[in-house]
Write an enzyme that holds these catalytic residues in place. Structure first.
Site, mmCIF file in Angstrom:
data_model
loop_
_atom_site.group_PDB
_atom_site.id
_atom_site.type_symbol
_atom_site.label_atom_id
_atom_site.label_comp_id
_atom_site.label_asym_id
_atom_site.label_seq_id
_atom_site.Cartn_x
_atom_site.Cartn_y
_atom_site.Cartn_z
ATOM 1 N N CYS A 1 22.185 57.687 50.481
ATOM 2 C CA CYS A 1 22.502 57.353 51.883
ATOM 3 C C CYS A 1 24.025 57.247 52.089
ATOM 4 C CB CYS A 1 21.830 56.037 52.253
ATOM 5 S SG CYS A 1 22.122 55.540 53.963
ATOM 6 N N ASP B 1 19.832 59.771 59.055
ATOM 7 C CA ASP B 1 20.087 60.966 58.249
ATOM 8 C C ASP B 1 19.105 62.099 58.591
ATOM 9 O OD1 ASP B 1 20.046 62.828 55.939
ATOM 10 O OD2 ASP B 1 21.417 61.358 55.041
ATOM 11 N N CYS C 1 16.630 55.660 58.388
ATOM 12 C CA CYS C 1 18.026 56.076 58.540
ATOM 13 C C CYS C 1 18.100 57.292 59.472
ATOM 14 C CB CYS C 1 18.617 56.432 57.179
ATOM 15 S SG CYS C 1 20.386 56.836 57.271
ATOM 16 N N ARG D 1 18.064 64.441 57.008
ATOM 17 C CA ARG D 1 17.191 64.893 55.921
ATOM 18 C C ARG D 1 15.966 63.999 55.722
ATOM 19 N NH1 ARG D 1 21.987 64.697 51.689
ATOM 20 N NH2 ARG D 1 22.270 62.820 52.953
ATOM 21 N N HIS E 1 16.871 55.508 51.997
ATOM 22 C CA HIS E 1 16.818 56.709 51.156
ATOM 23 C C HIS E 1 17.987 56.724 50.188
ATOM 24 C CE1 HIS E 1 20.060 59.118 53.195
ATOM 25 N NE2 HIS E 1 19.828 58.221 54.126
#
Ligand code: CO
Length: 211
Positions: free
Chosen positions: A101, A44, A42, A46, A98
């Protein structure tokens, strides 16, 4: 200083740190890229692939998009897959979702995110529909989206196996193995969800002959 200028400054510090450790660091990397892994994760911020797996530049070939999707008509992900499998000869393809998400959470709402995001998130709604009974049976919202995150990873693994790129490599070179993982934002731990060894049987509907 602007925030982006700090990035450039940090970059200089990082590069000189690497050179201090090993004067040949960049010469070696510039000449050769032989990663064993393709990571489809992803976008993302993080979930940085290298950092959470303790790997260095040169070790993982990375593709990231919203909610780590492998879509049949996405030239971007397919180009990355083709290059990784046929040129870099990776041994493993990892799809890593994750928990928590934003893409998965957004997909289960009725919110109109306007055309492009609606198109993208539709793929996740389709995964939900395939497992509606199981998902609807879970009352707690977080647990439901956690399961959808796992099911989404499984679906993307199937999407990989449906491609002629993967099927050809499986048939001719018995690689790569496919791995479906989910990363926990709350504890930093990656949970393996599903694995498909090279050559695993798939639905004959998606099989190609004379590859
Ligand atoms: Co995400």
């Amino acid at each position: 200083m602007n925030s982006y200028e700090k990035l450039l400054l940090e970059n200089k510090a990082w590069a000189s740190g690497k050179l201090a450790e090993n004067p040949g660091y960049f010469d070696n990397l510039a000449h050769l890229q032989t990663p064993e892994f393709l990571w489809i994760g992803c976008s993302d911020s993080r979930v940085p692939a290298n950092e959470i797996t303790g790997t260095q530049p040169g070790e993982i070939f990375v593709h990231r998009n919203v909610a780590n999707l492998v879509i049949n008509t996405d030239v971007n992900v397919l180009s990355v897959l083709d290059f990784a499998v046929n040129h870099l000869k990776v041994k493993h393809v990892i799809v890593c979702g994750h928990y928590g998400c934003g893409g998965i959470k957004a997909a289960v709402t009725k919110t109109d995110f306007k055309p492009v995001l609606n198109m993208w998130l539709r793929n996740i709604k389709d995964v939900y529909r395939l497992h509606r009974e199981e998902l609807d049976g879970i009352k707690e919202e977080e647990k439901r989206t956690d399961l959808l995150t796992e099911l989404n990873v499984k679906e993307q693994m199937l999407n990989l196996a449906k491609t002629s790129i993967i099927q050809r490599a499986w048939q001719k070179e018995q690689r790569p193995d496919l791995h479906g993982w989910v990363y926990g934002l709350h504890d930093g731990i990656i949970k393996p969800i599903v694995e498909m060894k090279a050559g695993t049987d798939i639905d004959p509907l998606y099989e190609f002959e004379h590859l």
